[in-house]
Design an enzyme around this catalytic site. Structure first.
Site, PDB file in Angstrom:
ATOM      1  CG  HIS A 465      -1.775   1.196   1.378  1.00  0.00           C
ATOM      2  ND1 HIS A 465      -3.114   1.201   1.076  1.00  0.00           N
ATOM      3  CD2 HIS A 465      -1.484   2.456   1.779  1.00  0.00           C
ATOM      4  CE1 HIS A 465      -3.602   2.412   1.284  1.00  0.00           C
ATOM      5  NE2 HIS A 465      -2.639   3.202   1.724  1.00  0.00           N
ATOM      6  CD  GLU A 466       1.533   3.585   3.695  1.00  0.00           C
ATOM      7  OE1 GLU A 466       1.705   4.644   3.060  1.00  0.00           O
ATOM      8  OE2 GLU A 466       0.498   3.361   4.364  1.00  0.00           O
ATOM      9  CG  HIS A 469       0.322   6.249  -0.664  1.00  0.00           C
ATOM     10  ND1 HIS A 469      -0.734   6.926  -1.247  1.00  0.00           N
ATOM     11  CD2 HIS A 469      -0.190   5.649   0.447  1.00  0.00           C
ATOM     12  CE1 HIS A 469      -1.823   6.725  -0.517  1.00  0.00           C
ATOM     13  NE2 HIS A 469      -1.525   5.954   0.508  1.00  0.00           N
ATOM     14  CG  HIS A 472       0.326   8.812  -6.833  1.00  0.00           C
ATOM     15  ND1 HIS A 472      -0.736   9.193  -6.055  1.00  0.00           N
ATOM     16  CD2 HIS A 472       0.095   9.332  -8.057  1.00  0.00           C
ATOM     17  CE1 HIS A 472      -1.577   9.909  -6.792  1.00  0.00           C
ATOM     18  NE2 HIS A 472      -1.097  10.014  -8.011  1.00  0.00           N
TER      19      HIS A 472
HETATM   20 ZN    ZN Z   1      -2.739   5.266   2.047  1.00  0.00          ZN
END
Ligand code: ZN
Length: 677
Positions: A465-466, A469, A472
């Site tokens: 998940h991290e 990011h 991104h």
């Molecule tokens: Zn998040």
């Protein structure tokens, strides 16, 4: 003048901050000078004799505040990951000063006049699409900060923002202090039920605290959850649970209750000043969801089915508990313990059997390789760059042609000076306005360190998940730093992170990277199939604990006049009203709900995870529909979202990727909430 690394050009490789030379004492003079420089830059923009143009106003703003950005990024990142008394004192001192500084700029009348003039004739300026959007966002940001208010209201607005900065800082420090002050010290006789990995992590935690020959469980999620799952000592589980859920709620120096009351009241006042009924209405006006009704609609769509599923799960827990001789009702500190037994019985799946296959380093390689297969990037470790803590690892990211993309810092372990939870942040944003600037991204987790470090399945999802990011930020290809990477609407920012989680649990990934830490053998196929078959297990519980917190956030921030809010009473009445199963418990109770109160970012915005899950479940289904989760054409379209930052409207970006609007069916299926399940 005394040496200060912030006042020099950084000659470090890739421009990584010279952490080895930065001392806490460097921050205050650096902040002071950076704010003064920024003020002078703003004065130069507003004092220009020439008429406003995009270049002399908007682009000049993009170029301003560089030193402040550099100092703030280092300070707030290190203060979150590895703080100490000196940094905490600086945070308390400078949070209000920085808030005041930013508010003065946001409420600067001459600056707003220039931007408003440009905005009024924006269609005639010959701007490119990204420039037009940037101008519109600047204008909207200032309006939402109070640029159209009268002088008295502006002064009140500035005072509110400054006070909120103080309260947010204290809130986070209180939680950290409560987490640091409490620990469960165990003797051998207290370890009943704990599997080897949990014992090893507890021994490591004890060693880190110089407690020889004993075991320590802390309030970090990765320490507390295994204990609640496996310890057969109900009394100890209860003690841990009570301490965990009381963080921030103890009377005394670390009590967050009065802070919440003040924060919520100030936010409501802020919203009223700006012409909104309540803070949620204000906040959501600038989001994909747009309105509190839309958010509530989504949350309620999962709430009732999730509750029904949780109650069905509870019935199974009760059956096991009775068979084991527990004649009292199931309590929140029992849920994980009996759920694990049900999981073993129903799916022949044992967390202790899975965990040896999730070695941290392997999962990191899995995340890197997934990024490589989807987006063509590679990762090369550098061992001699300066870092702020010896556990931090640094990787250079390169594109398929070998060109430099950015730096990735990985900070994976829990430590006493680290905020709880997991998050991604940046030391520098990508942009190309003048020179091409490469991003420097950091991921923080709070895993319990071991030899080797073993993750739970959920930990591995968090890691991915991290990292989503992080990608991104790393894959950003924009001209302006205000549009860089994760600078998107809050309810879209979780899309790139959450869709990336799906590749962690893809069978292709597990077959390759879920290898036993001792033998190096891949997970046996039948265990892998049992693991995947159990994906919707306990999802009633997980959905209820999350959605309950999201509904509470919305409810708190929908009050028009919360001046006399009694937080404890509010919470109890709220839980009654929504029919919260008492055996589940909120994922975050108000007194330690850092998403809402240690900063304003997720206030009236905790729903964003579920909102984005509609997109990520639907978006990943596009891959599974092709039969190839690495389908190159789809991966290229997905990469466009990671690269776009805030250059375009999020829903347009999503449609360009998916070819249609999102549907909620995939989300309901992945949480096991469809009627057939
Ligand atoms: Zn998040």
């Amino acid at each position: 003048m005394t040496y200060n690394p912030f006042f020099e050009a950084w000659d470090t490789p890739f421009g990584i901050p010279p952490f080895d030379r930065i001392r806490p004492a460097h921050f205050p003079p650096a902040f002071d000078r950076a704010m003064a420089e920024h003020d002078a830059e703003i004065a130069a923009i507003t004092g220009a004799a020439t008429a406003p143009s995009f270049a002399n106003t908007i682009e000049a703003l993009e170029r301003s505040g560089r030193l402040l950005d550099r100092v703030s990024r280092v300070f707030f990142n290190v203060n979150s990951s590895d703080t100490n008394d000196a940094l905490e004192a600086i945070a308390r001192d400078y949070a209000p000063k920085l808030a005041q500084h930013q508010t003065q700029i946001a409420l600067n009348e001459r600056l707003f006049a220039r931007i408003a003039e440009l905005h009024a004739r924006r269609e005639t300026l010959g701007l490119a699409d990204d420039q037009l959007r940037l101008l519109e966002r600047y204008h909207l940001r200032l309006v939402r900060s109070g640029a159209l208010l009268g002088p008295e209201q502006k002064a009140r607005m500035a005072a509110i923002v400054e006070r909120l900065a103080v309260l947010h800082t204290l809130f986070g420090q209180h939680v950290l202090h409560d987490e640091r002050e409490w620990q469960l010290v165990l003797d051998e006789a207290d370890l009943d039920g704990l599997p080897d990995f949990a014992r090893a992590a507890a021994a490591q935690a004890a060693a880190e605290r110089d407690i020889a020959g004993r075991w320590v469980v802390t309030l970090a999620r990765s320490s507390a959850e295994p204990f609640l799952t496996f310890s057969s000592r109900r009394d100890l589980r209860r003690g841990l649970w009570e301490a965990w859920t009381a963080r921030g709620a103890h009377q005394g120096a670390n009590d967050n209750t009065p802070l919440i009351r003040e924060i919520v009241a100030l936010r409501a006042e802020q919203a009223r000043l700006l012409g909104y009924d309540n803070f949620a209405a204000y906040r959501l006006d600038d989001s994909m969801a747009k309105t509190a009704d839309a958010v509530e609609g989504l949350l309620l769509q999962v709430w009732e089915p999730a509750k029904a599923k949780a109650l069905a799960e509870l019935a199974k827990l009760e059956k096991v508990a009775r068979a084991e001789g527990l004649n009292e009702p199931i309590e929140p500190w029992d849920w994980r313990y009996y759920a694990e037994k049900v999981r073993q019985a129903e799916h022949d799946l044992d967390e202790a059997e899975i965990k040896p296959y999730f070695v941290l380093d392997n999962m990191v390689r899995a995340a890197f390789d997934t990024a490589g297969r989807l987006f063509g990037v590679t990762f090369t470790e550098y061992r001699d760059l300066p870092v702020y803590h010896p556990d931090v690892r640094v990787w250079e990211v390169r594109d398929s042609a070998g060109g430099h993309v950015g730096l990735f810092l990985h900070d994976n372990f829990a430590r006493p000076g680290k905020r709880s939870g997991a998050w991604s942040s940046r030391y520098r944003d990508q942009e190309t306005l003048d020179d091409a600037v490469a991003p420097i991204v950091v991921n923080n987790n709070n895993f319990s360190k071991g030899e080797p470090t073993l993750l739970s399945f959920d930990d591995a999802l968090t890691l991915f998940h991290e990292f989503g990011h992080g990608l991104h930020g790393l894959l950003s290809r924009v001209r302006y730093r205000s549009q860089s990477g994760t600078a998107v609407r809050r309810d879209f920012v979780e899309f790139p992170s959450q869709i990336f989680e799906h590749w962690m649990s893809a069978p292709e990934t597990l077959r390759r990277y879920a290898c036993h830490y001792e033998t190096g053998q891949p997970m046996p196929e039948d265990l892998l199939q049992r693991l995947l078959a159990a994906r919707t297990f306990n999802q009633g519980f997980a959905t209820v604990e999350y959605t309950g917190s999201a509904l509470l956030d919305l409810d708190l921030h929908r009050q028009r006049l919360p001046q006399s809010l009694d937080v404890g009473r509010f919470e109890n009445e709220f839980l009654d009203r929504i029919g919260m199963p008492r055996e589940v418990g909120l994922r975050h109770r108000p007194a330690h709900f850092q998403h809402l109160f240690a900063g304003g970012g997720y206030a009236a915005g905790y729903y964003a995870y579920l909102w984005a899950e509609v997109l990520d479940a639907d978006g990943f289904a596009a891959f599974t529909e092709t039969g190839n989760v690495f389908d190159p054409e789809l991966a290229a379209r997905l990469k466009a979202i990671y690269s776009a930052g805030d250059r375009e409207d999020p829903m347009q970006l999503y449609r360009a990727f998916r070819g249609r609007d999102p549907k909620i069916t995939a989300l309901l299926a992945q949480r096991g909430l469809t009627a057939s399940q």
